[in-house]
Each structure stands twice: as structure tokens, then as C-alpha cells.
Write a protein that holds these residues in place. Structure first.
Motif, mmCIF file in Angstrom:
data_model
loop_
_atom_site.group_PDB
_atom_site.id
_atom_site.type_symbol
_atom_site.label_atom_id
_atom_site.label_comp_id
_atom_site.label_asym_id
_atom_site.label_seq_id
_atom_site.Cartn_x
_atom_site.Cartn_y
_atom_site.Cartn_z
ATOM 1 N N LEU A 1 0.824 -1.212 0.000
ATOM 2 C CA LEU A 1 0.000 0.000 0.000
ATOM 3 C C LEU A 1 0.853 1.255 0.000
ATOM 4 N N SER A 2 1.925 1.225 0.760
ATOM 5 C CA SER A 2 2.805 2.385 0.813
ATOM 6 C C SER A 2 3.397 2.678 -0.563
ATOM 7 N N GLY A 3 3.934 1.647 -1.210
ATOM 8 C CA GLY A 3 4.497 1.844 -2.544
ATOM 9 C C GLY A 3 3.461 2.318 -3.534
ATOM 10 N N PHE A 4 2.257 1.760 -3.460
ATOM 11 C CA PHE A 4 1.181 2.136 -4.370
ATOM 12 C C PHE A 4 0.808 3.609 -4.205
ATOM 13 N N LEU A 5 0.581 4.025 -2.962
ATOM 14 C CA LEU A 5 0.076 5.374 -2.719
ATOM 15 C C LEU A 5 1.146 6.447 -2.908
ATOM 16 N N ILE A 6 2.379 6.138 -2.533
ATOM 17 C CA ILE A 6 3.459 7.097 -2.739
ATOM 18 C C ILE A 6 3.671 7.337 -4.233
ATOM 19 N N THR A 7 3.684 6.261 -5.002
ATOM 20 C CA THR A 7 3.876 6.382 -6.447
ATOM 21 C C THR A 7 2.688 7.082 -7.084
ATOM 22 N N ARG A 8 1.502 6.808 -6.589
ATOM 23 C CA ARG A 8 0.292 7.470 -7.086
ATOM 24 C C ARG A 8 0.397 8.981 -6.914
ATOM 25 N N PHE A 9 0.885 9.406 -5.762
ATOM 26 C CA PHE A 9 1.058 10.841 -5.507
ATOM 27 C C PHE A 9 2.049 11.451 -6.496
ATOM 28 N N LEU A 10 3.154 10.758 -6.738
ATOM 29 C CA LEU A 10 4.202 11.311 -7.593
ATOM 30 C C LEU A 10 3.864 11.223 -9.081
ATOM 31 N N ILE A 11 3.022 10.279 -9.462
ATOM 32 C CA ILE A 11 2.527 10.265 -10.843
ATOM 33 C C ILE A 11 1.681 11.514 -11.080
ATOM 34 N N ASP A 12 0.834 11.799 -10.128
ATOM 35 C CA ASP A 12 -0.064 12.946 -10.239
ATOM 36 C C ASP A 12 0.676 14.271 -10.067
ATOM 37 N N ARG A 13 1.660 14.275 -9.171
ATOM 38 C CA ARG A 13 2.349 15.524 -8.840
ATOM 39 C C ARG A 13 3.833 15.236 -8.632
ATOM 40 N N PRO A 14 4.615 15.163 -9.690
ATOM 41 C CA PRO A 14 6.032 14.799 -9.576
ATOM 42 C C PRO A 14 6.891 15.945 -9.048
ATOM 43 N N GLU A 15 6.611 16.326 -7.811
ATOM 44 C CA GLU A 15 7.314 17.430 -7.166
ATOM 45 C C GLU A 15 7.937 16.913 -5.866
ATOM 46 N N PRO A 16 9.236 16.600 -5.870
ATOM 47 C CA PRO A 16 9.877 15.992 -4.701
ATOM 48 C C PRO A 16 9.787 16.835 -3.437
ATOM 49 N N GLY A 17 9.850 18.177 -3.572
ATOM 50 C CA GLY A 17 9.815 19.043 -2.394
ATOM 51 C C GLY A 17 8.552 18.890 -1.575
ATOM 52 N N PRO A 18 7.374 19.171 -2.157
ATOM 53 C CA PRO A 18 6.126 18.987 -1.416
ATOM 54 C C PRO A 18 5.936 17.555 -0.921
ATOM 55 N N ILE B 1 13.031 -3.787 0.692
ATOM 56 C CA ILE B 1 12.398 -2.686 -0.034
ATOM 57 C C ILE B 1 11.694 -3.153 -1.304
ATOM 58 N N ASP B 2 11.962 -4.389 -1.756
ATOM 59 C CA ASP B 2 11.267 -4.869 -2.957
ATOM 60 C C ASP B 2 9.769 -5.017 -2.710
ATOM 61 N N GLU B 3 9.346 -5.157 -1.444
ATOM 62 C CA GLU B 3 7.913 -5.209 -1.151
ATOM 63 C C GLU B 3 7.255 -3.852 -1.433
ATOM 64 N N ILE B 4 7.936 -2.769 -1.097
ATOM 65 C CA ILE B 4 7.413 -1.434 -1.407
ATOM 66 C C ILE B 4 7.441 -1.199 -2.914
ATOM 67 N N LEU B 5 8.518 -1.608 -3.547
ATOM 68 C CA LEU B 5 8.662 -1.398 -4.988
ATOM 69 C C LEU B 5 7.652 -2.212 -5.789
ATOM 70 N N ALA B 6 7.244 -3.363 -5.269
ATOM 71 C CA ALA B 6 6.186 -4.137 -5.932
ATOM 72 C C ALA B 6 4.873 -3.359 -5.895
ATOM 73 N N GLY B 7 4.588 -2.716 -4.762
ATOM 74 C CA GLY B 7 3.399 -1.866 -4.673
ATOM 75 C C GLY B 7 3.498 -0.664 -5.602
ATOM 76 N N ALA B 8 4.694 -0.113 -5.746
ATOM 77 C CA ALA B 8 4.905 0.999 -6.670
ATOM 78 C C ALA B 8 4.641 0.568 -8.107
ATOM 79 N N THR B 9 5.081 -0.643 -8.446
ATOM 80 C CA THR B 9 4.839 -1.183 -9.785
ATOM 81 C C THR B 9 3.347 -1.361 -10.038
ATOM 82 N N LEU B 10 2.632 -1.828 -9.026
ATOM 83 C CA LEU B 10 1.179 -1.954 -9.134
ATOM 84 C C LEU B 10 0.543 -0.598 -9.436
ATOM 85 N N SER B 11 1.044 0.454 -8.810
ATOM 86 C CA SER B 11 0.511 1.792 -9.054
ATOM 87 C C SER B 11 0.741 2.224 -10.498
#
Length: 364
Positions: free
Chosen positions: A79-96, A209-219
Motif C-alpha cells: 500500500l505504501s508503494g502504491f500510494l506514494i507512487t500514485r502521488f508522484l505520478i499525479d504531482r512529480p514534485e519531490p519538495g512537497p 524494499i522490494d515489497e514497497i517497490l512491488a506496490g509501486a509497480t502496481l501503481s
């Protein structure tokens, strides 16, 4: 237990299983951009972790305690990987992004770490040193030689999370949204590293960390970064079949099957974004699930801390007789922390990093 299912993203009308085919709206039960089903997964993840740490599950089946905690953490990382990646797909701004993440994690995590450190000093044990405290505050206490504090052993997961946040922010800073295409390759690379090191279960960042990255891939799949085909394949998988696979690769955690755990669990969560059984949809989209998901981060931080205190002391009979009191105090503390300590900080972080209107995310 550090994410909310709320993030800038698609409206119900934007959720699709293909270029023109609407997805089953009940499968995600969205309200605005809220994926309510993910609240259910988050609630299940914290309940599994707590069960693994608090209940005598091994009396039912040997290895069940480790299985429950391991599956709960795998769901959480997905879930963490999915939601973090979802945020950055929508808003690729590392600062915020980093401001929000830091202000979400640090206030409670640092409060807990200082409490554990001074509790150890007050008890006269003096087993925790100042360098140990620094290692925990800087989130590298899970690296060898580990420096996790008594009552804070579970906070290794926050170390993995924090360095994922830093890593993905640097990735987006260097290459923008297109850099996110590297995430599946990184997932496979870290899994290959686990295989080479025979690390089926580990708390070291590079071996988990591959567990988080798997969630990121799902996103990436869900939001159409690879086109409609991968999402179509995922949507055809039977939930009960993939759930059984996820259970098997998690339960046999000291065999080669454990290397597939990140992908089995991510696929299990991913399938429900397209078609979830009615009973699961009903339970996971309930108010109870949403509430547990809301306080899940505080529950995660407190549940081992309090179990390490008088509330978890005594012989087997006494210890389990105290469990209802332990549960009551942990839930009450999590509620107070979430709504009266953490919420004002995270609300301020959102106001501080609020951007302009953005295009809805494309999903498949």
C-alpha cells in the motif's frame, strides 16, 4: 501504517479497465479521489501485525504468529508503494512530497523513540546508548549492527519507509515522472539481491524494499503507465487463486517461495482494485475499516511499546489476562495521537504544500 488512501487522483468517472470501458465502480467505491477499498487493506494489515505480536496463534498452528505479522507488513508495504507512487505520478514534485512525508512520519516516530530512550534510562537499565538513539532518529537503526531499542524493535519498518521516500524523491528530482519507470526494474534488482544473499526474510532496507517497490509497480500499472494490457491481465486473475498464492509464499517464509512474496501480495491487492468479492468489498469499505485505517500508524507505533511495558509482563496466564487492557489503552492512545497530535501537523503540511488544480489521473 503511514499512508492514507487519500491522494490527488481520479474521479469515479476516470477509473477505467481499458481505454473506453468503465471499471466496476463498486470495486473501489471511490468518493472523490478516495480509494476506500485500500482503507480495508490497511486495516487488515495492522490487525494482522497486532495479531502476530499479541495473540497465541502458534497454539493453533506452528508458525502462524510469524505468518500473520509478515503478511500484514507485506500488505502495508504494498500500500505504501502504491500510494506514494500514485502521488508522484499525479504531482512529480519531490519538495512537497518530502515535506508531507516527513511531517507525517517524524512527529510520532520521534516522540516514541525519545519515550523509549528515556524509559530505558528511568528504569535504570541503561542498555540504550546515545548513538543508539541517534541511529533510530536518523532511521538507520535497522542496518547491521542493528540498534533498535527495546519496545521499538518494530520501528525497523519506518527505516525502510524513510529511505524509500528519499530514494524515490531523488529519482523524480533527477528524471521527473518518467523516472518512475525504473521502479519495476529496481524491484527485480533488489529481489535478485535477496536471492543472491539467501535473504528470505530480513529487516535490512536493501533486503525488504522490494515489497514497497512491488506496490509501486502496481501503481504504475493501475494508472496506465504501461498502457491497458497489464491492467487487463491483472483484472482477469481470480481473487481466491491469487490470495491463496499470496498466503503460500508468505507462510513458507524460509523457502525459495518467499522471494515471490512482494509480487504475490501486490497482485492480491491489485486484483481487488478491479474486481473484489462482495463480502470483501462490504467489509473493507465499511466505516470500521476506515477508522482502523485512519489510526493504523499510531496503532503500529504504540502496540509493541505498550506490550513491552507492565501491560505485557507476567507469565503466560497473567500476560494474556492483561490483553483486553492492553488493547483498550493502545486503541485510546492511537485515537488521541491521530486526531489531536498528528492531524494538526499533517493538515498544516497539506496547506503548506498545496498546489494548483491538476489533471485527473488516468487509470486502467
Amino acid at each position: 501504517m503511514t499512508e492514507s488512501a487519500t491522494s490527488s487522483g481520479p474521479s469515479p468517472q476516470d477509473n477505467r479497465t481499458g481505454p473506453t470501458t468503465p471499471a466496476n465502480p463498486a470495486a473501489t467505491k471511490q468518493s472523490g479521489d478516495h480509494l476506500a477499498l485500500l482503507d480495508g487493506w490497511r486495516a487488515s494489515s495492522i490487525l494482522l501485525v497486532i495479531a502476530g505480536h499479541w495473540l497465541p496463534l502458534n497454539a493453533v498452528l506452528q508458525g502462524l504468529n510469524d505468518f500473520a505479522a509478515l503478511l500484514g507488513m507485506a500488505i502495508f508495504f504494498t500500500l505504501s508503494g502504491f500510494l506514494i507512487t500514485r502521488f508522484l505520478i499525479d504531482r512529480p514534485e519531490p519538495g512537497p512530497f518530502l515535506v508531507r512525508r516527513i511531517m507525517r512520519i517524524l512527529p510520532l516516530a520521534w516522540l516514541a523513540m525519545f519515550a523509549l530512550f528515556f524509559a530505558d534510562r528511568w528504569a535504570g537499565e541503561s542498555g540504550v546508548t546515545w548513538p543508539d538513539l541517534i541511529a533510530n532518529l536518523a532511521f538507520y537503526a535497522n542496518l547491521p549492527p542493528t540498534r533498535l531499542m527495546p519496545g521499538g524493535e518494530h520501528l525497523w519498518s519506518l527505516c525502510v519507509e524513510m529511505y524509500f521516500y528519499i530514494g524515490i524523491a531523488l529519482l523524480v528530482m533527477a528524471g521527473g515522472r518518467r523516472a518512475l519507470y525504473l521502479l519495476p526494474l529496481l524491484a527485480l534488482a533488489f529481489t535478485a539481491g535477496r536471492v543472491a544473499q539467501h535473504a528470505t526474510v530480513s529487516i535490512f532496507t536493501w533486503q525488504r524494499i522490494d515489497e514497497i517497490l512491488a506496490g509501486a509497480t502496481l501503481s504504475l500499472i493501475y494508472h496506465g503507465m504501461f498502457g491497458p494490457r497489464p491492467a487487463e491481465w491483472l483484472s482477469r486473475i481470480n481473487f481466491y487463486v491469487i490470495a491463496a498464492i499470496a498466503v503460500v509464499v508468505t507462510f513458507f517464509d524460509h523457502t525459495a517461495l518467499a522471494y515471490l512474496r512482494p509480487y504475490g501480495v501486490a497482485a492480491m491487492v491489485g486484483v481487488t482494485l478491479y474486481h473484489a468479492p462482495g463480502w470483501l468489498r462490504y467489509v473493507f469499505c465499511s466505516r470500521a475499516a476506515a477508522y482502523i485505517a485512519k489510526i493504523s500508524y499510531a496503532l503500529y507505533v504504540f502496540h509493541v511499546m505498550f506490550a513491552h511495558s507492565w501491560l505485557g509482563s507476567g507469565d503466560t496466564l497473567v500476560k494474556y489476562a492483561k490483553r483486553p487492557l492492553l488493547m483498550l489503552i493502545t486503541w485510546a492512545a492511537a485515537h488521541v495521537s491521530t486526531f489531536y497530535y498528528e492531524k494538526p501537523i499533517t493538515d498544516y503540511a497539506r496547506r503548506l504544500t498545496k498546489g494548483g488544480p491538476r489533471k485527473p489521473l488516468r487509470t486502467y
